[in-house]
Each structure stands twice: as C-alpha cells, then as structure tokens.
Design an enzyme around this catalytic site. Sequence first.
Site, PDB file in Angstrom:
ATOM      1  CG  ASP A   1      33.985  39.039  33.473  1.00 28.55           C
ATOM      2  OD1 ASP A   1      33.987  40.233  33.831  1.00 28.55           O
ATOM      3  OD2 ASP A   1      34.151  38.092  34.269  1.00 28.55           O
TER       4      ASP A   1
ATOM      5  CD  GLU B   1      31.889  31.594  33.644  1.00 26.60           C
ATOM      6  OE1 GLU B   1      32.441  31.726  32.545  1.00 26.60           O
ATOM      7  OE2 GLU B   1      32.488  31.222  34.661  1.00 26.60           O
TER       8      GLU B   1
ATOM      9  CD  GLU C   1      35.317  44.784  39.825  1.00 21.15           C
ATOM     10  OE1 GLU C   1      34.676  44.219  38.910  1.00 21.15           O
ATOM     11  OE2 GLU C   1      36.437  45.301  39.659  1.00 21.15           O
TER      12      GLU C   1
ATOM     13  N   GLY D   1      42.961  32.234  36.858  1.00 23.08           N
ATOM     14  CA  GLY D   1      42.725  32.457  38.275  1.00 23.08           C
ATOM     15  C   GLY D   1      43.167  33.836  38.743  1.00 23.08           C
ATOM     16  CB  ALA D   2      45.184  36.450  37.300  1.00 25.99           C
ATOM     17  N   GLY D   3      41.688  36.647  37.737  1.00 20.61           N
ATOM     18  CA  GLY D   3      40.567  37.581  37.628  1.00 20.61           C
ATOM     19  C   GLY D   3      40.595  38.385  36.346  1.00 20.61           C
ATOM     20  CG  LEU D   4      43.737  39.229  34.489  1.00 15.44           C
ATOM     21  CD1 LEU D   4      45.134  39.278  33.897  1.00 15.44           C
ATOM     22  CD2 LEU D   4      43.294  40.643  34.871  1.00 15.44           C
ATOM     23  CB  SER D   5      37.524  37.599  32.096  1.00 14.62           C
ATOM     24  OG  SER D   5      36.920  38.237  33.159  1.00 14.62           O
TER      25      SER D   5
ATOM     26  CB  SER E   1      36.441  31.134  32.133  1.00 14.74           C
ATOM     27  OG  SER E   1      36.059  32.180  32.987  1.00 14.74           O
TER      28      SER E   1
END
Length: 396
Positions: free
Chosen positions: A178, A166, A41, A128-132, A134
Amino acid sequence: MKTIMPEDAQIVHDIEQTFKTKYNSSPSLFCSPGRINLIGEHTDYNNGLVLPAAIDKYIILAIAPREDNEVHIFSQDYQDSYITSLTHIQVSGKLWPDYIMGVIDEIQKLDKKVRGVNIVFGGNIPQGAGLSSSAAVECATAYALNSLFGLDLNSLELAKISQAAENEFVGVKCGLMDQFASTFGKENKLIRLDCETYEYKYIPFDTNDYSLILFDTQVKHSLASSAYNERRQQCEYGVQLIQKHHPEVRSLRQASLEMLDKFVKPQDEITYNRCEYIVREIKRVEDSCIDLLGANYSQFGKRMFQTHAGLRDQYEVSCEELDFLVDHVKDYPEVLGARMMGGGFGGCTINLIENKAMDKIADNTAKAYSQTMGKSMKIYPVSIVDGTRMLIKKGE
Ligand code: GAF
C-alpha cells in the site's frame, strides 16, 4: 503529471483555509493517493509479487514547521485536534493521529532531525473501504517531513518508514504494497513490485474499451486486523515446516507446490491451504503481467476470478457481501473479471468491465445487493494517477 480534479481542488482549498484559520500562517500542501490492487493479494508479506496502482482519491496534508518541539494536528474529517511533543511520542488512544505520529517516530528512530509542526489533513479516500487511506496519510506525512526538513530520504525509504509506522505504531503487520503504491504511483500505469528485492516495473494500463470500477460493500467485519496478522503467522509456520527439509527457503516466494504437498499438507491442512493459495497467487501475478503486456484482458479477467476463489476458499478472508458482489457480476459477458480486493472481510470488489455496459451493470448490482443483502453499496469508478507529491510550497 495528473492535475488535481475540481472536486479535489475544493478539498485542497478547504484544508488550506482551515490551516490558515487555525494557525494564522500559510502551509505547504502535499497529496497522497489511495490504491487499488489488480492482482497479487496477501503476497506482499510473503516476499511475493503485487500489481497495485495509485488512484484518484487523495489525502491532502497541509503542514508548516513550528519554532518549538510540539506537534499540533487537526483532522478535517473528524473535526478533532491532537497535540503532543516530539519528546513524548506515544499511541494516542484515538487511532487517527497514530498514522502521523508513527511516521514521526520512525523518522526519529533513524536519528533524522525534525522540529515541531502544525498539520491539517483530510481527503476523499473512503475509510474502511480497503483503499489504503491510512497508508496515504503515512506517505503524505513522510514525504512532507522529508521535504520540509531536508531529511535526504529516497522514495523507497519513505515507503518503508510509512510501512514501519503501521507495523510498529498502529500494530497492523502489513506488507509494503500500500505504501509503495501510494508513493510510486504513475498515471495509467500498474506497478509490478517484487516484494523480496523491491525491484519494480511500470506496466501500461490504458485500455480504451474496459474500465476498472470498485463496488464497496460498506462493511468491515471486526476480525479484519486480527485475522490479517493470523494469516501472516500461518504463512510463516508453513515456511518453517518446509525449512526443516529445505533451509534455503526463506519465504513462500521460494516454496513450490511439491514442497507444500510433501512437508506442509501432512502436518496441517489449514496451513497448507493458506500456503497453496499464496504460491499460486504469486505465479498468477507473473502470468497476469504477460496477459496485460499482450493486451489479453479477457485472460487477465479470468485470473481475477481465480484469485477471488482462492481468497474465499483457501485463504478464507472473504465474506458473504464480497462473495455476493463477485457472484452477481460473473455471468455478464461484459464483465472480464471481478474479485475482492485488499485485506478482506469487507471493503471493495474490483471489477474489469466493458465501458458500454458499465452503468447498467453497476445499477443492477447495486439493486441486487440492496434487495438480497439489505444494505446499500457504493460505486467508485477509478483512474490511475501519480503518487505522493507536493502541491504547493509555503510562500509560493
Ligand atoms: C492490506 C495490507 F496493508 C497490504 O500490505 C496487503 O497485504 C493487503 O492487505 C492484502 O494484499 O491492504
């Protein structure tokens, strides 16, 4: 190839129908998955190693070329439209169109010719859950334009174009993880990506006894993107301090713990902590791959807990909700590992749990989270799937 699940099939159908109603023609359809990261990470923008995988939550994008230079986009999730021209690309002011327009902008910068397009998109990756979600929108757009207009870009180029969108258009200075995971995902495989050389290897992840499950804090603290860019700068500062003595060090990938002790620690304690976490985390990814190749899941799980401690205490990107969820599960013997996942300050924890105890632990954790934190948590069991692909070609 992993087939689309019934729930996803409904989303594909709805998006196709919306497209037909709005634009009175048939689209080509593409899908692009969200991602998890097993370990590694904040290492991607430090030229380190990461170990992500694509998951069975998708962005679906319906698209067809137009005769003119206009781009018409409809977001199924926001029920909102955006119209612009290829000759006047600018930041929209409402974010969701920027993931698409940023990709178009990057492709045009490469002097590749695209025409106007009609688009409808949506999906089931929680935002917004951090699962990409976008990254998935960017990757779906890049893949779709490449195949629609025969741009002759390879998968790595498509992932990099999506990352550049991005970085440049949205303004988040993310690494490549990501977009790479969304593009290169493979069913039941983790991707060991070297973010310095872009070499990658698939690592099998087909455990019969254990599964991955995500616990979503349902919070996203507002400092997330500014703190992300700040962490990146702190790592770069650490590299500058080392470079004064070791000009050959290009990034924290080449830095050792000894170098950090000698040249960073005496200068700045916070920078030292950030850099020490990164150097140890890169090594943890290497060691984790050995664990996983040897099916040593319990050793791998311990490393997940170590990563969480580093992200909480040294990199300081966790938050009380994430810490609560990791603390709560750590004493169950059936939990092999747990940690916060992604950029931090909210989003999900990733948990490796014995199948037989999964439901009990998920239920207990949800109850404890609501009692102690006064919030509800969401639970996502995940499977590992193939990356971005075409579902239906117009006219088929
Ligand atoms: C976010 C970024 F987009 C990734 O590039 C990566 O840095 C991650 O946070 C942290 O590992 O998802």
